[in-house]
Write a protein that holds these residues in place. Sequence first.
Motif, PDB file in Angstrom:
ATOM      1  N   LEU A 354       0.931  -1.134   0.233  1.00  0.00           N
ATOM      2  CA  LEU A 354       0.000  -0.047  -0.127  1.00  0.00           C
ATOM      3  C   LEU A 354       0.786   1.495   0.279  1.00  0.00           C
ATOM      4  O   LEU A 354       0.253   2.276  -0.200  1.00  0.00           O
ATOM      5  CB  LEU A 354      -1.021  -0.532   1.179  1.00  0.00           C
ATOM      6  CG  LEU A 354      -2.138  -1.121   1.269  1.00  0.00           C
ATOM      7  CD1 LEU A 354      -2.765  -1.735   2.722  1.00  0.00           C
ATOM      8  CD2 LEU A 354      -2.642  -1.365   0.094  1.00  0.00           C
ATOM      9  N   THR A 355       2.101   1.307   0.371  1.00  0.00           N
ATOM     10  CA  THR A 355       2.759   1.917   0.728  1.00  0.00           C
ATOM     11  C   THR A 355       3.516   2.566  -0.803  1.00  0.00           C
ATOM     12  O   THR A 355       3.802   3.616  -1.242  1.00  0.00           O
ATOM     13  CB  THR A 355       4.186   2.240   1.719  1.00  0.00           C
ATOM     14  OG1 THR A 355       3.969   1.988   2.741  1.00  0.00           O
ATOM     15  CG2 THR A 355       4.939   3.396   1.502  1.00  0.00           C
ATOM     16  N   CYS A 356       3.877   1.525  -1.709  1.00  0.00           N
ATOM     17  CA  CYS A 356       3.961   1.574  -3.019  1.00  0.00           C
ATOM     18  C   CYS A 356       3.001   2.146  -3.599  1.00  0.00           C
ATOM     19  O   CYS A 356       3.588   2.970  -4.500  1.00  0.00           O
ATOM     20  CB  CYS A 356       4.503   0.507  -3.311  1.00  0.00           C
ATOM     21  SG  CYS A 356       6.369  -0.442  -2.803  1.00  0.00           S
ATOM     22  N   LEU A 357       1.924   1.495  -3.479  1.00  0.00           N
ATOM     23  CA  LEU A 357       1.251   2.936  -4.113  1.00  0.00           C
ATOM     24  C   LEU A 357       0.505   4.403  -3.646  1.00  0.00           C
ATOM     25  O   LEU A 357      -0.925   4.054  -3.195  1.00  0.00           O
ATOM     26  CB  LEU A 357      -0.295   2.172  -4.127  1.00  0.00           C
ATOM     27  CG  LEU A 357      -0.381  -0.106  -4.855  1.00  0.00           C
ATOM     28  CD1 LEU A 357      -1.155  -0.408  -5.186  1.00  0.00           C
ATOM     29  CD2 LEU A 357       0.210   0.549  -6.486  1.00  0.00           C
ATOM     30  N   SER A 358       1.281   4.529  -3.533  1.00  0.00           N
ATOM     31  CA  SER A 358       0.736   5.780  -2.271  1.00  0.00           C
ATOM     32  C   SER A 358      -0.057   6.635  -3.022  1.00  0.00           C
ATOM     33  O   SER A 358      -0.566   7.891  -2.715  1.00  0.00           O
ATOM     34  CB  SER A 358       2.079   6.443  -1.808  1.00  0.00           C
ATOM     35  OG  SER A 358       2.874   6.979  -3.002  1.00  0.00           O
ATOM     36  N   GLN A 359      -0.030   7.311  -4.900  1.00  0.00           N
ATOM     37  CA  GLN A 359      -0.818   8.035  -5.440  1.00  0.00           C
ATOM     38  C   GLN A 359      -2.188   7.366  -5.233  1.00  0.00           C
ATOM     39  O   GLN A 359      -2.711   8.534  -5.671  1.00  0.00           O
ATOM     40  CB  GLN A 359      -0.220   8.178  -7.191  1.00  0.00           C
ATOM     41  CG  GLN A 359      -0.362   7.126  -7.573  1.00  0.00           C
ATOM     42  CD  GLN A 359       1.255   5.588  -6.733  1.00  0.00           C
ATOM     43  OE1 GLN A 359       1.491   5.700  -6.178  1.00  0.00           O
ATOM     44  NE2 GLN A 359       1.289   5.607  -8.247  1.00  0.00           N
ATOM     45  N   TYR A 360      -2.497   6.398  -5.169  1.00  0.00           N
ATOM     46  CA  TYR A 360      -4.146   5.488  -4.981  1.00  0.00           C
ATOM     47  C   TYR A 360      -4.447   5.675  -3.569  1.00  0.00           C
ATOM     48  O   TYR A 360      -5.400   5.923  -2.811  1.00  0.00           O
ATOM     49  CB  TYR A 360      -4.235   4.501  -5.489  1.00  0.00           C
ATOM     50  CG  TYR A 360      -3.731   4.332  -7.042  1.00  0.00           C
ATOM     51  CD1 TYR A 360      -4.151   4.892  -8.342  1.00  0.00           C
ATOM     52  CD2 TYR A 360      -2.417   3.650  -7.357  1.00  0.00           C
ATOM     53  CE1 TYR A 360      -3.440   5.280  -8.949  1.00  0.00           C
ATOM     54  CE2 TYR A 360      -1.898   3.690  -8.756  1.00  0.00           C
ATOM     55  CZ  TYR A 360      -2.207   4.352  -9.953  1.00  0.00           C
ATOM     56  OH  TYR A 360      -2.100   4.529 -11.345  1.00  0.00           O
ATOM     57  N   THR A 361      -3.440   4.982  -2.495  1.00  0.00           N
ATOM     58  CA  THR A 361      -4.293   5.129  -0.932  1.00  0.00           C
ATOM     59  C   THR A 361      -3.467   6.394  -0.133  1.00  0.00           C
ATOM     60  O   THR A 361      -4.102   6.835   1.164  1.00  0.00           O
ATOM     61  CB  THR A 361      -3.323   3.707  -1.029  1.00  0.00           C
ATOM     62  OG1 THR A 361      -1.975   4.263  -0.350  1.00  0.00           O
ATOM     63  CG2 THR A 361      -3.373   2.942  -1.367  1.00  0.00           C
ATOM     64  N   HIS A 362      -2.654   7.160  -0.660  1.00  0.00           N
ATOM     65  CA  HIS A 362      -2.437   8.453  -0.326  1.00  0.00           C
ATOM     66  C   HIS A 362      -1.436   8.354   0.898  1.00  0.00           C
ATOM     67  O   HIS A 362      -1.883   8.974   1.983  1.00  0.00           O
ATOM     68  CB  HIS A 362      -3.448   9.496  -0.051  1.00  0.00           C
ATOM     69  CG  HIS A 362      -4.298   9.548  -1.262  1.00  0.00           C
ATOM     70  ND1 HIS A 362      -3.847  10.465  -1.825  1.00  0.00           N
ATOM     71  CD2 HIS A 362      -5.631   9.427  -1.561  1.00  0.00           C
ATOM     72  CE1 HIS A 362      -4.585  10.891  -2.916  1.00  0.00           C
ATOM     73  NE2 HIS A 362      -5.823   9.903  -2.706  1.00  0.00           N
ATOM     74  N   LEU A 363      -1.119   7.256   1.364  1.00  0.00           N
ATOM     75  CA  LEU A 363      -0.367   6.871   2.748  1.00  0.00           C
ATOM     76  C   LEU A 363       1.207   7.428   2.466  1.00  0.00           C
ATOM     77  O   LEU A 363       1.845   7.621   1.105  1.00  0.00           O
ATOM     78  CB  LEU A 363      -0.046   5.458   2.635  1.00  0.00           C
ATOM     79  CG  LEU A 363      -1.555   4.538   3.340  1.00  0.00           C
ATOM     80  CD1 LEU A 363      -1.249   3.160   3.208  1.00  0.00           C
ATOM     81  CD2 LEU A 363      -1.866   4.783   3.987  1.00  0.00           C
ATOM     82  N   PRO A 364       1.208   7.718   3.892  1.00  0.00           N
ATOM     83  CA  PRO A 364       2.988   8.464   3.585  1.00  0.00           C
ATOM     84  C   PRO A 364       3.394   7.704   3.136  1.00  0.00           C
ATOM     85  O   PRO A 364       4.370   6.347   2.982  1.00  0.00           O
ATOM     86  CB  PRO A 364       3.214   9.068   5.110  1.00  0.00           C
ATOM     87  CG  PRO A 364       2.680   7.849   5.702  1.00  0.00           C
ATOM     88  CD  PRO A 364       1.276   7.778   5.059  1.00  0.00           C
ATOM     89  N   SER A 365       4.554   8.036   1.893  1.00  0.00           N
ATOM     90  CA  SER A 365       5.816   6.774   1.834  1.00  0.00           C
ATOM     91  C   SER A 365       7.513   7.510   0.911  1.00  0.00           C
ATOM     92  O   SER A 365       7.586   8.124   0.811  1.00  0.00           O
ATOM     93  CB  SER A 365       5.650   6.718   0.005  1.00  0.00           C
ATOM     94  OG  SER A 365       6.577   5.815  -0.909  1.00  0.00           O
ATOM     95  N   THR A 366       7.858   7.545   2.461  1.00  0.00           N
ATOM     96  CA  THR A 366       9.461   7.994   2.606  1.00  0.00           C
ATOM     97  C   THR A 366      10.178   6.865   2.573  1.00  0.00           C
ATOM     98  O   THR A 366       9.677   6.020   2.933  1.00  0.00           O
ATOM     99  CB  THR A 366       9.411   8.559   4.188  1.00  0.00           C
ATOM    100  OG1 THR A 366       9.119   7.777   5.850  1.00  0.00           O
ATOM    101  CG2 THR A 366       8.684   9.805   4.218  1.00  0.00           C
ATOM    102  N   ALA A 367      11.225   7.082   2.583  1.00  0.00           N
ATOM    103  CA  ALA A 367      12.473   5.839   2.799  1.00  0.00           C
ATOM    104  C   ALA A 367      12.582   5.185   4.363  1.00  0.00           C
ATOM    105  O   ALA A 367      12.365   4.048   4.353  1.00  0.00           O
ATOM    106  CB  ALA A 367      13.871   6.870   2.931  1.00  0.00           C
ATOM    107  N   ALA A 368      12.572   6.003   5.221  1.00  0.00           N
ATOM    108  CA  ALA A 368      11.949   4.858   6.405  1.00  0.00           C
ATOM    109  C   ALA A 368      10.892   3.913   6.623  1.00  0.00           C
ATOM    110  O   ALA A 368      11.157   3.060   6.712  1.00  0.00           O
ATOM    111  CB  ALA A 368      11.538   6.636   7.692  1.00  0.00           C
ATOM    112  N   ILE A 369       9.606   4.151   5.788  1.00  0.00           N
ATOM    113  CA  ILE A 369       8.891   3.886   6.245  1.00  0.00           C
ATOM    114  C   ILE A 369       9.128   2.269   4.966  1.00  0.00           C
ATOM    115  O   ILE A 369       8.328   1.219   5.421  1.00  0.00           O
ATOM    116  CB  ILE A 369       7.948   4.674   5.255  1.00  0.00           C
ATOM    117  CG1 ILE A 369       6.777   5.312   6.081  1.00  0.00           C
ATOM    118  CG2 ILE A 369       6.257   3.437   4.880  1.00  0.00           C
ATOM    119  CD1 ILE A 369       5.344   5.706   5.984  1.00  0.00           C
ATOM    120  N   LEU A 370       9.456   3.089   3.966  1.00  0.00           N
ATOM    121  CA  LEU A 370      10.038   1.873   3.312  1.00  0.00           C
ATOM    122  C   LEU A 370      11.356   0.623   3.558  1.00  0.00           C
ATOM    123  O   LEU A 370      10.588  -0.740   3.455  1.00  0.00           O
ATOM    124  CB  LEU A 370      10.694   2.626   1.475  1.00  0.00           C
ATOM    125  CG  LEU A 370       9.142   3.242   0.505  1.00  0.00           C
ATOM    126  CD1 LEU A 370       9.992   3.828  -0.497  1.00  0.00           C
ATOM    127  CD2 LEU A 370       8.415   1.551   0.210  1.00  0.00           C
TER     128      LEU A 370
END
Length: 466
Positions: A354-370
């Motif tokens: 879901l993080t990798c699909l942040s443009q659809y899920t609007h979840l934060p996508s940062t290096a730390a989260i990945l």
Amino acid sequence: MGAVSSTEAEREPLLVPSAVDPSLPPVVNSRVYRRRWIVLTLFSLLALMQGMVWNFWGPIQNSAVHAYGFSKSDIAVLVLWGPVGFIPWLFFMWLMDKKGLRASLLLSAFFMLLGSVLRSVPLKEETLRRWFIHGGQFLNGLAGPTIMSAGPYLSTTWFAPDQRATATAVASLFGYLGAAMSFVVGPMVVPAPNNTQHATFWMAGTGSDTTIKDRIQLVLYAELGAIAVLFVAVLLYFPSRPPLPPSVAAASQRLSYRSSICRLLSNIRFLMIALAYAVPTGVIAGWAGVLDMVLTPAKVSQVDAGWIGFWSTIGGCVFGIAMARFADSIRGMLKMILVLMLAGASLASTWFTLTCLSQYTHLPSTAAILYTSCILIGIFINSSVPIFFELFIETVYPVPEGITCGVVTFLGNLVTGLLLFFLTFYCTEVSWLNWCLVGSCLFSLVLLLFFRETYDRLYLDVFVSV
């Protein structure tokens, strides 16, 4: 009153021991030898090098594309040679069962050495050089059936029952450690193409195609030298078994090769747990082999993808050995440990996807989260491998360990091969790989919840030996 000598009837014991069950194995003398650590070390180092060679090209795919003209499909095929090497797995399992671990490991080490020689030949003709590289990767893949499945066989043959799971974890996870090291060694030594990144202490910076080729050649020579040393060491000293067995289970009679295959393929419980192992581990092996390709849409550089893959696999190795040591101290908890691991893997893989699909899920996508989500995936799935192996052996005992684990590792590599085969056709958009990872974890978790565990080998060692 005078003393009177006792009669023969009076000298009979009051408690007569019960008759010995003829189905139980005879009492054997057992001993644990210090040389078991040498055997485990040699095997583990070979597994480390096999993993490094297998995963060499994925972390430096951008450099390989520029230097050798590889396409993304070529990178997928180079990773695919590992699963393809499992095609003759029945032969390696037969060799291990009939001739012992020494013969099977020597043949596997020879294939690794020959493959490293082919990869290292500095040919000027690019087309021929690519064929030699592919041939070397295939020969390295032929070592996989022994390297990836013989860990439980080695631990049963050389180690006491309270050290078996730990030895299995070390022997089984060092191959993953080798794959993790390639995530770092490749980007640190081999520069990325010009104008793609900035040089730092932890990366080689950028370079021309000639510089990239020279650095790749340097790593290939270094891996060749390490494998040559290990091959000579195994040739000089690697006994198949100790003079005396370390436990009752190690000395007990096992089923024949043909009977073992028939027993495994007709055992529904074994097929359930085998699929629970093969699907997630097979998917993550293919997914990790092209992790750089997976993370590129998230604007993650080649070096950052390498570090994510490195810490993901390292975490799985460390946590796997710790959980194996825990399983050695508290026996009979293998299923519960696996359920917790696969539940964590399901949550972590869903978070990552879901993080990798942040443009659809609007979840934060940062290096730390990945970093965090990907590392958790590796920890939960990779650390489950030795626990699965121990549960396989307990479920189908007295089937030999090498044959049992050979079947399940073949299934895992079959899943990896199918995944990479589809990747060669659908390599432009790879988000479907992340969903495959999520589905594989959930599938395994459901099978584990319905699985009924037994501990036949543990019963033999704990109760019969007493």
